[in-house]
Design an enzyme around this catalytic site. Structure first.
Site, PDB file in Angstrom:
ATOM      1  CB  THR A   1      -0.899   0.259   1.104  1.00  0.00           C
ATOM      2  OG1 THR A   1      -0.219   0.184   2.088  1.00  0.00           O
ATOM      3  CG2 THR A   1      -1.459  -0.850   1.642  1.00  0.00           C
TER       4      THR A   1
ATOM      5  CD  GLU B   1      -4.048  -1.317   4.671  1.00  0.00           C
ATOM      6  OE1 GLU B   1      -4.132  -1.363   3.533  1.00  0.00           O
ATOM      7  OE2 GLU B   1      -2.951  -0.708   4.795  1.00  0.00           O
TER       8      GLU B   1
ATOM      9  CE  LYS C   1      -8.004   6.664  -2.272  1.00  0.00           C
ATOM     10  NZ  LYS C   1      -8.621   5.188  -2.342  1.00  0.00           N
TER      11      LYS C   1
ATOM     12  CD1 TRP D   1      -4.551   5.804  -3.495  1.00  0.00           C
ATOM     13  CD2 TRP D   1      -3.988   6.381  -1.353  1.00  0.00           C
ATOM     14  NE1 TRP D   1      -5.708   5.645  -2.370  1.00  0.00           N
ATOM     15  CE2 TRP D   1      -5.231   5.483  -0.554  1.00  0.00           C
ATOM     16  CE3 TRP D   1      -2.900   6.977  -0.118  1.00  0.00           C
ATOM     17  CZ2 TRP D   1      -5.929   5.001   0.045  1.00  0.00           C
ATOM     18  CZ3 TRP D   1      -3.488   5.621   1.317  1.00  0.00           C
ATOM     19  CH2 TRP D   1      -5.151   5.345   1.173  1.00  0.00           C
TER      20      TRP D   1
HETATM   21  P1  AMP Z   1      -6.335   0.866  -0.866  1.00  0.00           P
HETATM   22  O1  AMP Z   1      -5.246   0.678  -0.008  1.00  0.00           O
HETATM   23  O2  AMP Z   1      -5.458   2.433  -2.050  1.00  0.00           O
HETATM   24  O3  AMP Z   1      -7.084   0.298  -1.859  1.00  0.00           O
HETATM   25  O4  AMP Z   1      -7.207   2.810  -0.233  1.00  0.00           O
HETATM   26  C1  AMP Z   1      -8.239   2.441   0.508  1.00  0.00           C
HETATM   27  C2  AMP Z   1      -8.697   3.553   1.524  1.00  0.00           C
HETATM   28  O5  AMP Z   1      -9.683   3.872  -0.726  1.00  0.00           O
HETATM   29  C3  AMP Z   1      -9.369   3.598   2.528  1.00  0.00           C
HETATM   30  O6  AMP Z   1      -8.839   3.595   3.568  1.00  0.00           O
HETATM   31  C4  AMP Z   1     -10.600   4.644   2.323  1.00  0.00           C
HETATM   32  O7  AMP Z   1     -10.427   5.629   1.787  1.00  0.00           O
HETATM   33  C5  AMP Z   1     -10.748   4.717   0.120  1.00  0.00           C
HETATM   34  N1  AMP Z   1     -11.718   4.228  -0.149  1.00  0.00           N
HETATM   35  C6  AMP Z   1     -12.338   3.119  -0.845  1.00  0.00           C
HETATM   36  N2  AMP Z   1     -13.252   2.712  -1.122  1.00  0.00           N
HETATM   37  C7  AMP Z   1     -13.926   3.934  -1.087  1.00  0.00           C
HETATM   38  C8  AMP Z   1     -15.414   4.262  -1.422  1.00  0.00           C
HETATM   39  N3  AMP Z   1     -16.443   3.768  -1.650  1.00  0.00           N
HETATM   40  N4  AMP Z   1     -15.556   5.463  -0.810  1.00  0.00           N
HETATM   41  C9  AMP Z   1     -14.822   6.361  -0.027  1.00  0.00           C
HETATM   42  N5  AMP Z   1     -13.442   5.870  -0.227  1.00  0.00           N
HETATM   43  C10 AMP Z   1     -12.923   4.541  -0.665  1.00  0.00           C
END
Ligand code: AMP
Length: 542
Positions: free
Chosen positions: A185, A330, A439, A444
């Protein structure tokens, strides 16, 4: 007294075994990087994965070793995963959109033995080869004729390796808690951290994520995972598809509106999944060309919040049911999904849309709580918001090599870094994120790294980066700078300086100069105030 049931370890090869026996002829369609549409089936994938396991053993790969995969969603990428895990090694998905220093870091940190790659990434690999000296060779997902002309050491053709073997191979029976897959991540600060999935966690996640109230795909579905396999196992579809024996349509490297529309229609896709950015491109293409989606039933959207406009369009204009999902690397990744509870089908369209705008309710085996800054639990009333914490058997307990130290609280909960409410019915809604990452198109951008790069400019004394909403990319970075006293740097000048320092897609969409940046009592930049200050700001790129 112990139960008397059979010992049957939860290993991921069971997915492809099942598909081979019960759905052997079911099609896997890929838009290949070579440009053509390729068709295969589960039995072929099963056979070729076994042959690839043998080939890896011949190359000297040992159980427990890590193999990088730098590849788009294709049948070959899938075969490589089952081949790697079937001989007890660990696939490590490499996100080609990371910038090169991060790629080098994670390849070295995870001790990748070989890198399996699409031919599209030859130049990228050539550029970093000298900094990843422990990688023994590169396996290109292509045949001999299409092998790239490269000086990368030990460049091998995937097809040639497979052709040299037969399928007489027994999957290596590892322990179900042994590592199976690895995905890093990119956090806001410091280096990326590795999440190490086990066979058991992948199997349990697949069962939970594919239950009827979650993704719920079945053998009659035609499934298009646009979400890349390098984004937390394509949200588990790499496993749930063979588990149910559905048709799979792999998009390869083309994710623009036209390419996705063609696959949705030509392959009669009924279920698909991706981040909002992909669907914005598709909806725009549909509108411009006055097209409909006659076959599609359900679309899973996650990674960032689904915009209301997108929800309404899918549901009203195209009669496609939106499944809003939330999760993170995670969590393998699925945490919540917005399936209705009894009675909600009878609500008005507007009421239903408001429910679907929430991120949904926890899947089986995911426990959630929200807490205040003191760690006290907050009520589930849809109003109080706090830190969102989760626990369960497919949620990380540590990062690889102990990076980041202890990550669970004393009840075993992991802090997601998100801030959320949970209502009386258990529907969770993200209200903010404690991290300030930007985002952009499902990827990211670290605001801190951009700020650090910007203050390297000799005429900038302080910098802050915030995300500004963008119709296509969800968010794009705005760089706010305080010039050194007496200096007047120009926007062009600053951007030119940053070009050398950050990846192209990380470049701020705009630069503004201010006299002062607000700070908290402890001297940290007050991003909340900045966001309020720039809430009406519109980027030149929108
Ligand atoms: P990643 O580990 O790169 O998949 O990112 C995870 C993060 O993406 C989460 O902790 C949230 O902050 C954001 N995220 C994922 N899905 C959503 C969603 N449906 N709405 C808002 N934020 C989201």
């Amino acid at each position: 007294m112990r139960g008397l049931m059979q010992e049957w370890p939860l290993l991921v090869h069971t997915f492809i075994d099942h598909a081979n026996i019960h759905h052997g002829e079911r099609e896997i369609v890929t838009r290949r990087v070579e440009g053509d549409i390729h068709r295969t089936n589960y039995s072929e994938i099963y056979s070729r994965a076994k042959r690839f396991s043998k080939a890896l053993q011949k190359l000297g790969v040992m159980q427990g070793e890590v193999i990088g995969t730098l590849a788009w969603n294709t049948y070959r990428h899938l075969e490589s995963w089952y081949g790697i895990t079937g001989m007890g090694a660990i696939y490590h998905t490499l996100n080609p959109r990371l910038f090169t220093e991060q790629l080098e870091y994670i390849i070295n940190h995870a001790e990748n033995q070989y890198i399996i790659s699409d031919t599209t990434f030859v130049k990228l690999l050539e550029g970093i080869e000298k900094n990843i000296p422990n990688v023994k060779g590169f396996i290109f997902l292509t045949d001999k004729e299409n092998m790239p002309d490269t000086k990368l050491k030990n460049s091998l053709s995937f097809e040639e390796l497979i052709d040299a073997e037969d399928e007489d191979f027994d999957w290596v029976r590892v322990d179900e808690n042994d590592a199976c897959g690895l995905c890093y991540t990119s956090g806001t600060t410091g280096n990326p951290k590795g999440v190490l999935y086990s066979h058991r966690s992948n199997v349990l996640h697949t069962l939970a994520a594919n239950s009827a109230d979650a993704m719920g795909i079945s053998s009659t579905d035609s499934v298009l995972p646009v979400v890349p396999m390098f984004h937390a196992n394509a949200w588990g579809i790499s496993f749930s598809a063979p588990m149910v024996g559905c048709k799979v349509v792999m998009p390869g490297m083309n994710m623009d509106g036209e390419s996705i529309y063609q696959l949705l229609t030509d392959e009669k896709v009924t279920f698909t999944a991706a981040v909002p950015t992909v669907w914005l491109m598709l909806l725009q293409y549909l509108e411009e060309n006055d097209l409909k989606l006659p076959y599609l039933n359900r679309v899973a959207i996650g990674g960032s919040a689904v915009p209301k406009m997108m929800l309404e369009k899918f549901e009203k204009d195209y009669e496609v049911s939106v499944m809003h999902a939330w999760g993170m690397t995670e969590m393998s990744p699925l945490g919540t999904i917005g399936a209705f509870k009894s009675g909600m089908e009878d609500l008005s369209f507007e009421e239903q849309i408001n429910i679907k705008l929430k991120q949904g309710r926890a899947t089986y085996m995911v426990e959630m709580k929200i807490t205040n800054d003191e760690g006290n639990e907050l009520p589930w009333n849809g109003k109080d918001f706090g830190h969102l914490l989760v626990r369960g058997p497919f949620i990380a307990s540590k990062y690889i090599k102990g990076e980041g130290g202890q990550i669970l609280d004393n009840q075993g909960f992991f802090d997601t870094g998100d801030v959320a409410t949970i209502d009386e019915l258990g529907f969770m809604q993200i209200t903010d994120r404690s991290k300030d990452v930007i985002k952009s198109g499902g990827e990211w951008i670290s605001s801190i790294e951009l700020e650090n790069a910007a203050v390297g400019h000799e005429e900038i004394s302080e910098a802050a980066v915030i995300g500004i909403s963008h119709p296509k990319w969800d968010e794009r970075p705005l760089l706010i700078c305080v010039p050194v006293e007496g200096k007047t740097p120009s926007k062009e000048d600053v951007l030119e300086y940053l070009k050398e320092k950050v990846a192209k897609w990380w470049m701020p969409d705009d630069v503004v100069f201010v006299e002062e940046i607000p700070h908290t009592a402890t001297g940290k930049i007050q991003k909340i105030t900045l966001r309020e200050q720039f809430s009406d700001y519109s980027l030149p790129t929108t």
